[in-house]
Design an enzyme around this catalytic site. Sequence first.
Site, mmCIF file in Angstrom:
data_model
loop_
_atom_site.group_PDB
_atom_site.id
_atom_site.type_symbol
_atom_site.label_atom_id
_atom_site.label_comp_id
_atom_site.label_asym_id
_atom_site.label_seq_id
_atom_site.Cartn_x
_atom_site.Cartn_y
_atom_site.Cartn_z
ATOM 1 N N HIS A 136 -21.213 -23.481 -16.673
ATOM 2 C CA HIS A 136 -20.702 -23.016 -15.388
ATOM 3 C C HIS A 136 -20.629 -21.387 -15.240
ATOM 4 O O HIS A 136 -21.080 -21.029 -14.110
ATOM 5 C CB HIS A 136 -19.458 -23.707 -14.901
ATOM 6 C CG HIS A 136 -18.872 -23.555 -13.596
ATOM 7 N ND1 HIS A 136 -19.132 -24.411 -12.591
ATOM 8 C CD2 HIS A 136 -18.608 -22.496 -12.984
ATOM 9 C CE1 HIS A 136 -18.785 -24.188 -11.544
ATOM 10 N NE2 HIS A 136 -18.284 -22.713 -11.670
ATOM 11 N N GLU A 137 -19.874 -20.930 -16.079
ATOM 12 C CA GLU A 137 -19.661 -19.646 -16.008
ATOM 13 C C GLU A 137 -20.839 -18.794 -16.437
ATOM 14 O O GLU A 137 -21.242 -17.620 -15.571
ATOM 15 C CB GLU A 137 -18.626 -19.002 -17.000
ATOM 16 C CG GLU A 137 -17.199 -19.702 -16.589
ATOM 17 C CD GLU A 137 -16.727 -19.513 -15.195
ATOM 18 O OE1 GLU A 137 -17.121 -18.322 -14.623
ATOM 19 O OE2 GLU A 137 -15.972 -20.088 -14.771
ATOM 20 N N THR A 187 1.112 -1.372 -0.024
ATOM 21 C CA THR A 187 -0.021 -0.168 -0.053
ATOM 22 C C THR A 187 0.912 1.243 0.038
ATOM 23 O O THR A 187 0.298 2.269 -0.259
ATOM 24 C CB THR A 187 -0.907 -0.024 1.099
ATOM 25 O OG1 THR A 187 -0.174 -0.373 2.360
ATOM 26 C CG2 THR A 187 -2.021 -0.951 1.066
ATOM 27 N N THR A 203 6.503 1.929 2.565
ATOM 28 C CA THR A 203 7.948 2.419 2.620
ATOM 29 C C THR A 203 8.159 3.555 1.627
ATOM 30 O O THR A 203 8.832 4.447 1.842
ATOM 31 C CB THR A 203 8.611 1.128 2.148
ATOM 32 O OG1 THR A 203 8.321 0.077 2.993
ATOM 33 C CG2 THR A 203 10.137 1.446 1.954
#
Length: 603
Positions: free
Chosen positions: A426-427, A209, A212
Amino acid sequence: MNEVKSPRKPLLFYYCIALLALFLINSLLVPFMAERQIVEVDYGTFMTMTDKKEIGSVQITDNQILFTDKANKTIYRTGLLNDPSLVTRLHESGAEFKSEIVEKTSPLLSFLLSWLFPIIIFVVVGQLLARKMMNKAGGANSMMFNAGKSNAKVYVPSSQGIKFDSVEGVDEAKESLQEIVDYLHNPDKFKAIGAKMPKGVLLVGPPGTGKTLLAKAVAGEADVPFFSMSGSEFVEMFVGMGASKVRDLFKQAKEKAPCIVFIDEIDAIGKKRDGQLGGNDEREQTLNQLLTEMDGFEGNNGVMILAASNRPESLDPALTRPGRFDRRIPVELPDLDGREKILKVHAQKVKVEDNIDFGRIARMAAGASGAELANIVNEAALRAVRMGRDKASQADLEESIEVVIAGYQKKNAILTDKEKLIVSYHEIGHALVAAMQTHAAPVQKITIVPRTSGALGYTMQVEEGNHYLMTKEEIETKIATYTGGRAAEEVAFGSVTTGASNDIEQATKLARAMITRFGMCDEFDMVAMETVTNQYLGGDTSMSCSAETMRQIDLKTVEVVRQQHELAKRILTENKRKLDELAKHLYEKETITGEEFMAILNQ
């Protein structure tokens, strides 16, 4: 495979090399430097040069004649013959008579060549041997000498030129850190009202995110010394060395105050002290020294600690209390507007087309961190190069999102016709159940192209805007959508496959969270049965209830999933004709967009 190592050479070999070098110097270099080179000529050449008045200087001895040319650069030598008029001719030619032409070596040069050079050679060889022996002995001894010294890196200012303008999507964190930078630049306006600079600032949030990166931006903005060090660098194999490093670090920082000390991944040394036997005494001593340096008996004026961690719950309470870390800044995943800004920042580093819709890309990349968004832009640039284009397009960015989420397309994964048809149903089952419910996100894309992550296909849904809360109805809709793929297999083929394993896992996880964490079960009301133990690293949970209650939770979870599964089967059964039509279209096209899906559904 065994490693082949070169045989170790004995010390006698190196001393022989040194003696050979010394012999070459004395036999070749010394004579060459001691006298200039003498050219042998016959007596006729000498007479010719005398007649032409080319003799510069001459020396006549009992058995030879040494002479030079007018330029006095080369020395010639010839034999001595019986020539009574020789001296007269030489005098008439303008030659200069000298008692000695070849200059002897000076005492200083003789000393240098005879004594100093050999000593230097032996010293160099000895140093090389000593260094080699130290390297063979290992780095343990050298580490012992430097174990108590801090190896923090100092930046004044940031060499990479990172400023707050380079960081997007974390406006609140930038604002808090900007105030600290302002204090370092102009402390008088804060002291006028009695405000003090925070002694410590803790950045917490998920990986990627920008914690550093924010620290680097502070280093770039502040005109004060910036010490950077990782928490793991304090931990040593020798007890007490970590504490010594902490003392040395703060000693350097106090000498250069005001300054900032950044400790990345501070949880490496800041974990809670549990007091159990067999613990890491070295880590606890290091933590105790850090606590003392931050807020102990001696003052710590002018040194501000900036630390980052993605495990704040594991830090010791004595470390996170006010007076040590006065301010805690969450660096969360960016929202829709933040994702769009981050994409634009990273897109400036690559060549992209002018008509890029970054808002659409940001909506498709919901839940992505700043590091993932940077990777998406880079993957888009790599795809453009593979396609032979000099700029990344909208299609490249959209495809790169799928690469980051599901992996690359598998070129060698060939499904049979039956498997391809099952995956199509399925999709479409997922998409159709989502489209027939009011609380579902719109379908963006449906594909049955296998991916390297193991998915044989997937259905992408994209929210229209920011979504911070989820109602009970929305969670139930998600569970029904997850079960839509298995329900489509049952409605179309009357059997089930293993393709719904991930759907089952996600549906079960959501149903259990409704009961144990979100208080959406009437039987348990608002009682938390489960707690999140690792908020930013996977969100692991732990149960906090009796075994009997856990059994009831399992039964309730099964009931919730079964209800939504039955709802999905009912929706698909009622829309069987559309299910067949859409599945056949997806089977032929392999990939369809949300617009195509809705157009066929609304016909």
